[in-house]
Design an enzyme around this catalytic site. Structure first.
Site, PDB file in Angstrom:
ATOM      1  N   ALA A 190       0.830  -1.206   0.000  1.00  0.00           N
ATOM      2  CA  ALA A 190       0.000   0.000   0.000  1.00  0.00           C
ATOM      3  C   ALA A 190       0.868   1.261   0.000  1.00  0.00           C
ATOM      4  CB  ALA A 190      -0.933  -0.003   1.208  1.00  0.00           C
ATOM      5  N   TYR A 191       1.892   1.245   0.837  1.00  0.00           N
ATOM      6  CA  TYR A 191       2.795   2.403   0.923  1.00  0.00           C
ATOM      7  C   TYR A 191       3.529   2.622  -0.398  1.00  0.00           C
ATOM      8  CZ  TYR A 191       6.555   5.415   2.673  1.00  0.00           C
ATOM      9  OH  TYR A 191       7.439   6.442   2.857  1.00  0.00           O
TER      10      TYR A 191
END
Length: 317
Positions: A190-191
């Site tokens: 996600a990051y």
């Protein structure tokens, strides 16, 4: 003749060191003068890196607009800056409450920011949110929250500030991003996705803003060090080469990370020189970026091997 030969090398090294020191000092002074009287907006100014950016730009004589989620922490930062700076050559910072993940409020906050001085010369997008975990263990809601913090928030604020810069045909936008906008590291999907998205947006923006004389810069550090080393992101080396024993893990995190002071000073130099992109990385993370670009199959094989070794070690323990 023999004595001269023995002394020649130390004298040469001393002379080179002196030249480098003078060059860096002059460059630093020029960087500070480049932001004097400029209106500089810093998001998430209350974070470790945000505080350091606030310090170096405040000392450089910038007119700061500091944004953060907590008013008490903003006031504490204000007091810290005022107490250590020379009031005859600095400006008292303006404070603005801003939650970069609250997309619906950003445009209204942007108006407050512009109203502080009537313009924005430099916008430093520093706000960011991290998450670690396997893809299947991260909820979609958390994925969206990470995208809001690292992508939609910064671009919404940037779009809100842009008309002011375009009308004046001047300005600079800085994105403090991450090496993970260049390569994806396991268990940070996600990051990394949010950071890749941000790089893509600001790369396009850079080309579009050239006709308006607006500069767009991205600064991509590896892992930013904090006081509590155990909370750092795992070093790239843990995935790129082999599993690293836990007793040396912290040492590697320090070795492959960068201190907030270093990043803040690099941001100041980037603003001064209007660099388009900066990669702040030691040899191994830097090599990983190039391997991913030119030898993607090798990169993926190394990363996969590192994960298998890590899982094997965890099972044995």
């Amino acid at each position: 003749m023999g004595i001269f030969a023995v002394l020649a090398l130390p004298l040469l090294l001393f002379g080179i060191s002196g030249i480098i020191y003078i060059y860096q000092s002059v460059r630093w002074l020029l960087s500070k003068s480049a932001v004097q009287n400029k209106v500089v907006v810093i998001t998430d100014a209350i974070s470790g890196l945000g505080k350091e950016c606030s310090r170096v730009f405040h000392n450089g004589g910038a007119r700061l607009v500091l944004c953060g989620r907590t008013w008490e922490k903003l006031e504490a930062l204000y007091d810290a800056l005022i107490n250590v700076a020379d009031p005859s050559v600095t400006y008292a910072p303006k404070l603005i409450l801003l939650d970069i993940t609250d997309i619906n409020c950003i445009r209204d906050v942007a108006k407050e920011i512009v109203n502080c001085y009537g313009c924005v010369d430099i916008l430093i997008n520093n706000a960011s949110m991290k998450v670690k975990g396997a893809v299947q263990s991260i909820s979609l809601e958390l994925d969206k929250k990470i995208m809001d913090a690292n992508y939609f928030g910064p671009i919404t604020l940037t779009k809100a500030i842009l008309p002011n810069m375009i009308a004046r045909r001047t300005g600079q936008i800085v994105l403090i991003n991450s090496i993970q906008g260049k390569i994806g590291i396991p268990f940070r999907a996600a990051y990394a996705a949010s950071k890749h998205a941000a790089v893509g947006f600001f790369d396009c923006l850079r080309a579009e803003m050239e006709e308006f004389d607006i500069s767009v810069s991205t600064v991509n550090p590896t892992f930013i060090l904090h006081r509590n080393v155990t909370n750092l992101a795992v070093s790239l080396a843990e995935y790129l080469f082999t599993t690293i024993p836990s007793d040396v893990s912290d040492c590697l995190k320090v070795a492959y990370g960068v201190h907030p002071v270093e990043v803040a000073e690099e941001v100041l130099r980037t603003v001064s020189s209007k660099k388009q992109e900066v990669l702040m990385a030691n040899p191994i993370p830097r090599a990983a970026v190039y391997i991913r670009t030119f030898f993607p199959e090798l990169f993926f094989a190394i990363v996969a091997s590192g994960i298998r070794e890590k899982q094997k070690t965890e099972e044995e323990n």
